[in-house]
Design a protein around this motif. Structure first.
Motif: not given
Length: 257
Positions: A57, A60-65
């Motif tokens: 988790e 991942k390249l997409e930033k998550r909150r």
């Protein structure tokens, strides 16, 4: 609702967080007036938790909150911080995090969290803590306690940070959560009876409402803020520790699942 029923529903909510968010909760505690020991009978439950997700988790390249805002209603207020955010905040000596780590009311605790608690005191920066509690005391005082009639519960939101500052100056360590511990170790004995009387009222009265300003307490607050500001300004500048220990702890945490 009965206290045990509430605790059961908090436990159920935390289990749902873990399931739905693919997260491991490392610590869940009470963070508000109940943990400070001056709740009114109708105070809500402020549940705060620290969680970690599996390593993938974090790659991942997409930033998550890095927060989970789980629930907010009349009884329960539940939200949490990701472990990466937690460690970043520990490095800056975030006072809220120290409060959660020392809360006397624990809803869930993973053995791993003891590792964080063990090193946390090394990251405590007295000057940061003092500025945090001073600004809390000042803003609450300015906003709520200057009129003839005041919201009496606001005295605790000014006195607790003032006593927290006194504890930090005396011990160089984070303040205890329980208000009465701070009260009896740090409060001026002349003012103490007035505060104890207010505290007794607050614990008994559901809507602990308005009342005449207590000038003895107000004078103590005003003098304290001036004195504490002066003492804080004379402390040496802040130096943060390096990242190594926190990086190691983070890598261990993401392998928990």
């Amino acid at each position: 609702m009965h206290h045990n029923t509430i605790c059961n529903s908090i436990t159920a909510e935390l289990a749902a967080v873990e399931r739905q968010e693919n997260a491991t909760i490392l610590l869940a505690v009470e963070s508000g007036s109940r943990a400070w020991g001056f709740a009114s009978p109708d105070s809500d439950y402020d549940v705060r938790f620290l969680y970690v997700r599996p390593m993938d988790e974090y790659l991942k390249l997409e930033k998550r909150r890095d927060v989970i805002e789980w629930k907010l209603d009349d009884v329960l207020d539940i939200n949490g911080w990701d472990f990466d955010k937690t460690l970043l905040l520990l490095r800056t000596s975030n006072p809220t995090l120290f409060e959660w780590l020392s809360s006397p009311i624990i809803y869930k605790k993973h053995p791993f969290i003891d590792r964080l608690i063990a090193i946390s005191h090394e990251y405590f920066l007295a000057k940061s803590g003092l500025y945090h509690y001073l600004s809390m005391a000042e803003s609450n005082y300015r906003e709520f306690l200057k009129d003839e009639q005041v919201r009496l519960k606001k005295y605790f939101y000014v006195l607790r940070p003032i006593l927290a500052c006194r504890h930090i100056l005396e011990n160089g360590a984070p303040p205890p959560m329980l208000f009465e511990t701070l009260l009896h170790s740090q409060m001026d004995s002349v003012v103490l009876p007035y505060v104890e009387e207010l505290l007794a009222q607050k614990k008994l009265v559901p809507e602990f409402g308005e009342g005449p300003r207590v000038d003895k307490i107000n004078r103590y607050i005003e003098q304290s803020i001036i004195e504490l500001k002066e003492r804080t300004q004379t402390l040496p500048p802040i130096h943060k520790k390096d990242w190594r220990e926190l990086d190691e702890l983070f890598l261990e945490a993401v392998k928990l699942k």
